[in-house]
Design an enzyme around this catalytic site. Sequence first.
Site, PDB file in Angstrom:
ATOM      1  N   ASP A 145     -10.417   2.185   1.789  1.00 52.41           N
ATOM      2  CA  ASP A 145     -10.604   1.738   3.167  1.00 52.41           C
ATOM      3  C   ASP A 145     -11.265   2.830   4.007  1.00 52.41           C
ATOM      4  OD1 ASP A 145      -9.488  -0.814   2.872  1.00 52.41           O
ATOM      5  OD2 ASP A 145      -7.455  -0.073   3.223  1.00 52.41           O
TER       6      ASP A 145
ATOM      7  N   LYS B  88       0.810  -1.219   0.000  1.00 51.28           N
ATOM      8  CA  LYS B  88       0.000   0.000   0.000  1.00 51.28           C
ATOM      9  C   LYS B  88       0.846   1.273   0.000  1.00 51.28           C
ATOM     10  CE  LYS B  88      -4.104  -2.024   2.152  1.00 51.28           C
ATOM     11  NZ  LYS B  88      -5.109  -1.896   3.243  1.00 51.28           N
TER      12      LYS B  88
END
Length: 276
Positions: free
Chosen positions: A106, A69
Amino acid sequence: MDSKHRAAVLGSPIAHSLSPVLHRAAFRALGLERWSYQRFEVDEAGLPGFLAGLDEAAWAGLSLTMPLKRAVIPLLDEVSATARSVDAVNTVLFHPDGRRTGDNTDVPGLVNALRERGVGSVPAAAVLGAGATASSALAALAQICTGEVTVYVRSAERAREMAELGERLGLDLRTADWERGAEALERPLTVSTTPAGATDGFTAGLPAAPGALFDVLYHPWPTKLVAACAERGATVLGGLDLLVHQAVLQSEAFTGITPGPLAAMREAGEAALAAG
């Protein structure tokens, strides 16, 4: 986006990922018969080569999990403000003009999951843990918490990192010792971002009427803390709620079709977990 019909999740380890189950269910629900969604074991060292080897004319995008990420950010042409705020990209899009852009679903996924369960604006909140998911939780709380956020951490270094992130996000944030974590459930909302078993010891010290608990784990489920809070009548959410809500935002970005098929993706995820 008819020519773009491929997507995948990358990470290491990746065999456990539910993303293929969710996204394939989305493609079926949307009638996208040509679309495919795969998983690839890719670590930080292998990421540049993997991206370089893609025929981007056929790829809509990628889902990223750990440890990619942050590693992907230097390889992108543009990163959204949300992803930049937490220094984490979980969604890569390939554009017709050749650009690669990164986003983070997210954060809005967490907010949307809470809203679906009737948890909107809260006057105070808490976070258990201080890792990457805690960063996303703080970014989400920056949107819905109007008062103080307390983060329960194990070390002074983690406390400093969370305090710095809270300042960047404009949060009224303080840190507290991990051992006092049972106090978190006195707030209207607590987000637990820790590994399995880490919060089991807090069950003995729970308040009689705990606030809502969002535990980002989905296996094992329910955790001891979730079960204890549910017994006391608290609203509880789990990792599947977050996974489905962030994945439906990815599906919308990949396919251009909104709203994404949330119910079909959740059903597929529940079936996969039930099957082990």
